[in-house]
Design an enzyme around this catalytic site. Sequence first.
Site, PDB file in Angstrom:
ATOM      1  CB  CYS A   5      -8.126 -17.348  27.916  1.00 34.82           C
ATOM      2  SG  CYS A   5      -8.502 -17.963  26.257  1.00 34.82           S
ATOM      3  NE  ARG A  50      17.770   6.098   6.535  1.00 30.67           N
ATOM      4  CZ  ARG A  50      16.935   5.812   5.547  1.00 30.67           C
ATOM      5  NH1 ARG A  50      17.401   5.559   4.343  1.00 30.67           N
ATOM      6  NH2 ARG A  50      15.641   5.740   5.757  1.00 30.67           N
ATOM      7  CB  CYS A  87     -12.920 -16.082  24.430  1.00 31.19           C
ATOM      8  SG  CYS A  87     -11.447 -17.035  24.034  1.00 31.19           S
ATOM      9  CD  GLU A  91      18.915  -1.846   7.393  1.00 25.79           C
ATOM     10  OE1 GLU A  91      17.700  -1.602   7.319  1.00 25.79           O
ATOM     11  OE2 GLU A  91      19.798  -1.037   7.037  1.00 25.79           O
ATOM     12  CG  LEU A 140      19.400   2.572  -2.336  1.00 28.18           C
ATOM     13  CD1 LEU A 140      19.563   1.057  -2.361  1.00 28.18           C
ATOM     14  CD2 LEU A 140      20.627   3.251  -2.891  1.00 28.18           C
ATOM     15  CD  GLU A 199      -2.750  -1.148   2.496  1.00 25.58           C
ATOM     16  OE1 GLU A 199      -3.906  -0.685   2.536  1.00 25.58           O
ATOM     17  OE2 GLU A 199      -2.185  -1.634   3.480  1.00 25.58           O
ATOM     18  CE  LYS A 212      15.057  -0.965   0.138  1.00 26.74           C
ATOM     19  NZ  LYS A 212      14.273  -0.955   1.375  1.00 26.74           N
ATOM     20  CE  LYS A 224      10.160  -2.413  -1.427  1.00 25.90           C
ATOM     21  NZ  LYS A 224       9.529  -1.534  -0.426  1.00 25.90           N
ATOM     22  CB  CYS A 261     -11.928 -19.788  27.677  1.00 26.16           C
ATOM     23  SG  CYS A 261     -11.992 -17.979  27.682  1.00 26.16           S
TER      24      CYS A 261
END
Length: 670
Positions: free
Chosen positions: A413, A124, A386, A158, A80, A34, A103, A297, A389
């Site tokens: 639970c 950074r 739930c 990194e 980049l 997104e 990456k 990517k 339980c």
Amino acid sequence: MEEKIIQMQQLVDLLNRASDAYYNGRQELMTDYEWDAKFDELKRLEEETGQILEDSPTQKVSEDNTEGQKEEHEFAALSLAKTKQVGELVKWAEGKPIWISWKLDGLTLVVTYDNGKLTKVVTRGNGHIGTNITHLAHAIQGIPDHIKYTGHTVIRGEAVISYDDFNQFLIESDENYANPRNLASGSLSLKDPEEVKPRHIQWIPFTLVYTDEDIVSWGKRMDFLKENGMNTVEHELITIPDMEHVQTAIDKWTELVTSKKNPFPVDGLVIAFDDTEFAQTGSITGHHATKAGLAFKWQDEAAQTELQEIEWSCAASTISPVAIFTPVELEGTTVKRASLCNISECERLGIGGKGTSISVIKANKIIPKVIKVDKTVGQLEIPKECPVCHHATEIVTSQNSGTRTLHCTNVDCPAKQLKKFTRFVSKEGMNIDGISEQTLARFINLGWISEYADIYHLKDYIQQMARLEGFGERSAANIMKSIEKSREVDAGRLLYALTIPMCGIDVCKRLLFAYPLQDLITTAIHAEQSDFLAHIPGIGPEKSASFINWFQQVKNQEIVQRLLEEVNVTQTSSQPQGKKCENLTFVITGEVYHYKNRSALKAYIESQGGRVAGSVSGSTNYLINNDITSTSGKNKKAKDLGIEIISEDTFIERFGNNEASTPIIEGSLF
């Protein structure tokens, strides 16, 4: 035009908020898919209107806001340019040799050395000004104190956490993080190195920014880092970057991601010219240098499908919605379910009821994600009780992020104990192979497991298990074999598997060094003072109180008793079998040659009444290092403190033979 400007402002605000959450350890507001789509939409609008709004993310580096002393970077850390098209990558390469590397999905740290000594570590930040976190350097794996090269050296790398270390942290901690990058980000905001160290952050260098040496080749610059004791990011040279060679390389690296053979989180690949002088000839556009590198990517393959139901899955702290939809083919596999994370995410997407039209992807080729709702049908129904339980549920809104999540109100639970069950079956615990955290969650949600002993009755459900998605008769049979094998268990493993607060592997070892398991439990149950075990070395009043209080709760006694009816516990004798190392503390570093490994040497020292520490301090008596003349940090500290450094041969001459004593099995305790 005005309408487009308003649209651009909305995108700028949304992207900046999402980026801030992403880089600063908070719950993410949108998927990478997104974010990229909205970023591209903003760029398109900027090109159409010819206007760029103030604070536009297309013109700046995303920023981490780590608290602390700010420091200006010697060399700007720009981001980049990116592409999802192999053809664009080939065009960018201009026929010149290029390198491909991961990456990594973490936080960039800039590390500087002078005269061979570490001088500073800086985040950074915004690419121009970061936060000085040099005080945390020793808590981050992979940052050497000293290097061989004595000139001025600047390196970017990194800070990442492996999937295995991330999952282990969630098991042992009450803290909740969405992913390894989230945990790494949150960890670097801490002040105390001792808090950071257990999170196993690793720093992986990905580029040599500056050295006094004249090294033009990117590959040789990475070799320079290796020669100076650094574990660099994986990289591969493509000498002829045409469509065929590049596509083959991309396919190979992609397969490592989809087959989960890479231990660290990544969100793409980095492409760099081998000729670093040529790389510097590019111009700076927006917030990146055009030839400094390119981020590739993966093009997420999206498919439209129809929602069948929302399954509410109980986990350690929340009841999470999972979309079950008409199966679709994505990235060569059939996908029919995807986590929706929380109520806020469902509301943001506009999730409705059965028949709602949705689009899904496999983010970074791995994780199924619902990326949008094409048409909402009906309404999202949030359960009032739930599913495990059947106690009442409640919706909780986070004060920090505003995220709405569903919770079970029952503190006992079974679903809330997921991390404890995961530790129970772990390699360090009962070592039950084939039962992952996800599998445990399914068994708990099906009502098959509510306490530890129930795992030994899963054979009652073997037929249903074999019919579960992703299982089969062979998988079910293998789980049963592993469960049966775990019935024979060492006392240390059992004690660790119980997930007693503040009772890790080392604490279990120390307690069992002082008492046989049966006596230890009896002592804890009947202890009149919470610090009764505090006299044991390395325990102290706080750990003693935690252990005793846990065993004095009747429900825990009953849980342990039912478990002990299912297993046969043995205990290795932990009493010293000699006194050759009595009252002495050793530190072991480097390779060993006479012993099988350092653990074997440690076992011998402990069998002779000695202690092995992880770091050199004033209480250390000897540093064992076969490279006595080494300039390592431990050798230097030992010399500074006047601690004798001895080789393995010298150790054997002074303290006895090189064979650790054979463990004594005392037989069943119960």
